[in-house]
Design an enzyme around this catalytic site. Structure first.
Site, PDB file in Angstrom:
ATOM      1  N   PHE A   3       0.810  -1.214   0.000  1.00 16.41           N
ATOM      2  CA  PHE A   3       0.000   0.000   0.000  1.00 16.41           C
ATOM      3  C   PHE A   3       0.843   1.263   0.000  1.00 16.41           C
ATOM      4  O   PHE A   3       1.758   1.425   0.822  1.00 16.41           O
ATOM      5  CB  PHE A   3      -0.886   0.058   1.257  1.00 16.41           C
ATOM      6  N   ASP A   4       0.515   2.172  -0.919  1.00 19.05           N
ATOM      7  CA  ASP A   4       0.905   3.556  -0.720  1.00 19.05           C
ATOM      8  C   ASP A   4       0.126   4.046   0.497  1.00 19.05           C
ATOM      9  O   ASP A   4      -0.979   3.572   0.780  1.00 19.05           O
ATOM     10  CB  ASP A   4       0.555   4.382  -1.954  1.00 19.05           C
ATOM     11  N   VAL A   5       0.688   4.999   1.219  1.00 17.12           N
ATOM     12  CA  VAL A   5       0.049   5.462   2.456  1.00 17.12           C
ATOM     13  C   VAL A   5      -0.496   6.885   2.319  1.00 17.12           C
ATOM     14  O   VAL A   5      -1.685   7.138   2.518  1.00 17.12           O
ATOM     15  CB  VAL A   5       1.036   5.381   3.644  1.00 17.12           C
TER      16      VAL A   5
END
Length: 228
Positions: A3-5
């Site tokens: 995941f990108d955050v």
């Protein structure tokens, strides 16, 4: 799932604009949020840019005159420190909690470790592992960032073919994940809005493998696939 955050799970555009609007109210100046994000985007990607979010101090001093805000170092530090209070999108924590029951979740963020620690707490500490710019020495979309994660997954007995990469940024994540052969999922957080907000515009749009406008929809789809 990787995941990108910032921008996918954490509402960084809301965090930036709220802080700038607060500074503006105190200075008697109205701040247009979308205009501020466009200025932020241009300043953030100048050659002299540093690591995020420490670089917000420099960015603030760059954009403050254009927004008629006080160009004071203390205000720049205030923008940087506001990161500690940035909120998750309303559906992020619940969706991650659901997904973590079935998948190992790995964070891949262009933020520094100190900032990620606040984001992870805000999200309910859902991650099996996390990679920040402090860990990788680089930022997405540099393939070297992804290679660090591939090596970790392989050390645990998996491969990059097992990964679904989830992100909102076409520039930082969706395009490069496709070029590296990953399955990907675009969370279109700016659906209904024009432009790219605070995120750099990609040279070309990449059609994702999966496309949702919210994390909750991804969690729903994963549960349906599990039950099928």
């Amino acid at each position: 799932m990787t995941f990108d955050v910032v921008g996918t799970l954490i509402d960084f555009e809301g965090g930036i604009t709220r802080c700038l609007e607060e500074i503006g109210r105190e200075a008697g100046v109205a701040v247009d949020g979308e205009a501020a994000l466009a200025l932020y985007r241009a300043a953030r990607y100048l050659p002299e840019a540093g690591l995020f979010p420490d670089d917000l101090e420099r960015v603030y001093l760059e954009i403050a005159p254009r927004l008629r805000l006080p160009a004071e170092p203390a205000a720049g530090r205030r923008l940087r420190d506001s990161v500690r209070d940035w909120k998750a999108f309303p559906d992020s924590a619940e969706a991650l909690a659901r997904l973590s029951k079935r998948y190992r979740l790995i964070a891949m963020t262009n933020a520094q470790r100190w900032a990620f620690s606040h984001f992870s707490t805000e999200l309910g500490e859902p991650f099996h592992a996390a990679f920040t710019t402090d860990d990788t020495g680089t930022e997405k979309p540099d393939p070297a960032f992804f290679e660090k994660v591939f090596a970790f997954v392989e050390a645990e007995g998996g491969s990059k073919d097992d990964i679904l990469h989830v992100a909102q940024s076409q520039y930082h994540d969706i395009g490069i994940s496709r070029r590296l052969g990953l399955a990907n999922c675009w969370i279109e957080r700016r659906h209904g809005l024009s432009g790219y907000g605070g995120t750099i515009e990609p040279q070309a749009f990449t059609q994702p493998d999966y496309h949702f406008t919210a994390m909750a929809a991804l969690a729903d789809a994963a549960e349906r696939a599990e039950a099928a």
